[in-house]
Motif scaffolding. Structure first.
Motif, short mmCIF file in Angstrom:
data_model
loop_
_atom_site.label_atom_id
_atom_site.label_comp_id
_atom_site.label_asym_id
_atom_site.label_seq_id
_atom_site.Cartn_x
_atom_site.Cartn_y
_atom_site.Cartn_z
N SER A 1 3.13 3.13 -8.19
CA SER A 1 1.92 2.89 -8.97
C SER A 1 1.60 1.41 -9.09
O SER A 1 0.43 1.01 -9.08
N SER A 2 2.64 0.57 -9.16
CA SER A 2 2.40 -0.87 -9.27
C SER A 2 1.74 -1.41 -8.01
O SER A 2 0.87 -2.30 -8.08
N THR A 3 2.12 -0.88 -6.84
CA THR A 3 1.50 -1.32 -5.59
C THR A 3 0.06 -0.85 -5.52
O THR A 3 -0.84 -1.59 -5.09
N ARG B 1 -1.99 -3.06 -7.66
CA ARG B 1 -2.21 -4.35 -7.02
C ARG B 1 -3.30 -4.28 -5.95
O ARG B 1 -4.12 -5.18 -5.81
#
Length: 516
Positions: free
Chosen positions: A391-393, A396
């Motif tokens: 999810s962080s990617t 981003r």
């Protein structure tokens, strides 16, 4: 004695109010010119439209694609191998010698030739479950990289170099203690050297433990070219030695994963199997235990940047808007009025940059926030698996698309202040930023030239959309065409920001010296 008086609070409020008035005035200019507003909305729309066209193709008659397994870190993975296994209840170990690793590469649908993929693997493994994507730790011999310890798909530690042979077997051991698995190697089965340790969070009480073999696709000469063919690997094992909480159950065998993943497959003349041989086992397998990346080895897999391919078109529209927003005042002779109303010329330029940057950021982020989930769902429905990322990617990539358009807008605004001509400004920015990106991703240039363009030109900023990571243990073609950029995401974006900052500084100097 000289006394220096600090500005009064009223002066501070007046300064802040002064910039606020300039910012409101610039925002009013922007929103009252229909072309600039429509251009910003158009940047959002065209980004989505081009992305929709790029995902319109159907695969296998539009049948729903199977989602790729997801590893412990949230990344899409290949988890395909032939497995001879039984459960280990509690702590214990497995030890086995490997006397050879051989392979075959498909030369045609019905004919194989001897060959071994560099990252073909055979060894011992502790796996949380038989579910693809579950946590694991393994000790293995490889086709060309010696002994390795790998765990949870992305971790790889080198052991002793060299190939296994009957004269020089490689002894492998895994010891499980709670959630910790330690890998050892030996040349004689007596003197052992630790290779590495893995902590497998949440490892079940009775993981599956045993022997495995697998092989990713390879070229016939086992190189790394663009034509990858099905390949298999066969490991020759001695009799495994077990200690600890083994259940005593009979060995079972199976192919983990229904197929061999995106990185390998069986040809018509080969299949996975485990057979008794010379007091031990010969295990043949295909696939890989590794992250999924782009490139021809994972053909048919779509990545997030595929859904955002329209960002370059949206960026061009924002460059046109930003250039016009700055140069219109020169063309109409109103720049003197603007600077007369706000003697702090730097404030004017900063306010313009904030307005156009925020507008571009909103357009880019909104488009990406729509296209990422919609493009993934559409691709799966059309028969294309999607490269899952954490999810962080994903966050981003979405926010980064907005930042990409914002930085490009500020860059164009600054160049417009320097050149004072809209058409020339647009040409300079598009040629300097969009053209290198298109040339590199279309593979019309040699790889070294493409990498150079995406390192030293403003086009490096497109790396912010990158989701493909380079792994030494995954052989493929790492190129911009397949979603891989030579610079890391934030490093590439920093290159674009450096160009924008340099242009902004130059514009600031010139408007203070040149513009009356």
């Amino acid at each position: 004695m000289t006394t220096t008086l600090s500005p009064s609070p009223a002066a501070h409020r007046q300064a802040r109010g002064g910039f606020g008035r300039v910012l409101r005035a610039e925002w009013t200019k922007f929103r009252t010119v229909r072309g600039w507003v429509l251009g910003t909305v158009g940047a959002l729309v065209v980004t989505c439209l081009v992305g929709l066209l790029a995902t319109a193709q159907s695969n296998d008659g539009g049948a729903n694609a199977t989602k790729l397994p997801v590893g412990p870190s949230g990344d899409a993975v290949n988890d395909a191998f032939y497995f001879l296994h039984q459960p280990l209840k509690g702590d214990g170990s497995i030890t086995v010698p490997v006397s050879s690793l051989t392979g075959q590469v498909a030369a045609s649908p019905t004919e194989n030739k001897p060959g071994l993929a560099p990252w073909a693997k055979a060894g011992v493994i502790v796996k949380d479950s038989l579910e693809p994507g579950s946590s694991y730790a393994a000790m293995m011999v490889t086709g060309a990289h010696g002994v390795r310890m790998q765990y949870d798909f992305t971790h790889d530690t080198a052991g002793m170099p060299g190939a296994a042979s009957a004269q020089a077997p490689r002894w492998l051991r895994l010891e499980r203690s709670g959630e910790t698995v330690t890998g050892y190697q030996s040349t004689d089965g007596s003197k052992w050297t630790e290779v590495g340790t893995a902590r497998l969070s949440g490892l079940s009480e009775s993981p599956q433990v045993g022997l495995f073999a697998t092989s990713p696709s390879a070229t016939e000469d086992t190189g790394t070219g663009t034509g990858f063919n099905p390949a298999v690997a066969t490991g020759a094992f001695g009799a495994p030695t077990l200690s600890g909480g083994w259940s005593g159950d009979a060995w079972q065998e199976r192919q983990v994963s229904d197929g061999a993943g995106t990185s390998g497959s069986y040809s018509r003349s080969t299949k996975g199997e485990a057979v008794r041989a010379d007091g031990g086992y010969r295990i043949t397998g295909a696939g890989d235990i590794a992250p999924v990346v782009g490139g021809p080895a994972a053909s048919g897999v779509r990545i997030l940047s595929n859904f955002l391919v329209g960002a370059f078109a949206g960026l061009i529209m924002m460059v046109v808007v930003a250039a016009g927003y700055m140069t219109a005042e020169y063309r109409r002779g109103l720049v003197g009025v603007t600077f007369a109303a706000s003697p702090g010329r730097g404030r004017v330029l900063v306010a313009k940059a904030l307005v156009v940057g925020c507008a571009a950021f909103l357009a880019g982020t909104t488009a990406a926030a729509f296209m990422v989930p919609f493009g993934a769902a559409r691709s799966l429905a059309n028969g294309f698996p999607v490269l899952t990322v954490p999810s962080s990617t994903e966050l981003r990539v979405v926010v980064g698309t907005g930042l990409l358009l914002a930085a490009a807008g500020v860059f164009a605004l600054s160049v417009g202040a320097i050149l004072r001509r809209s058409a020339v400004t647009i040409t300079v920015v598009v040629v300097g930023m969009v053209l290198p990106y298109l040339l590199a991703t279309a593979s019309v240039l040699p790889p070294t030239a493409s990498d150079w363009l995406l390192k030293v030109t403003p086009a490096a900023g497109f790396a912010i959309q990158q989701t493909v990571t380079h792994y030494d243990q995954v052989v493929t073609v790492y190129s911009p065409m397949h979603g891989y950029f030579p610079l890391a995401p934030w490093a590439g974006f920093a290159v674009l920001c450096a160009y924008a900052a340099a242009a902004f500084a130059g514009a600031l100097v010139l408007i203070r010296r040149r513009d009356a």
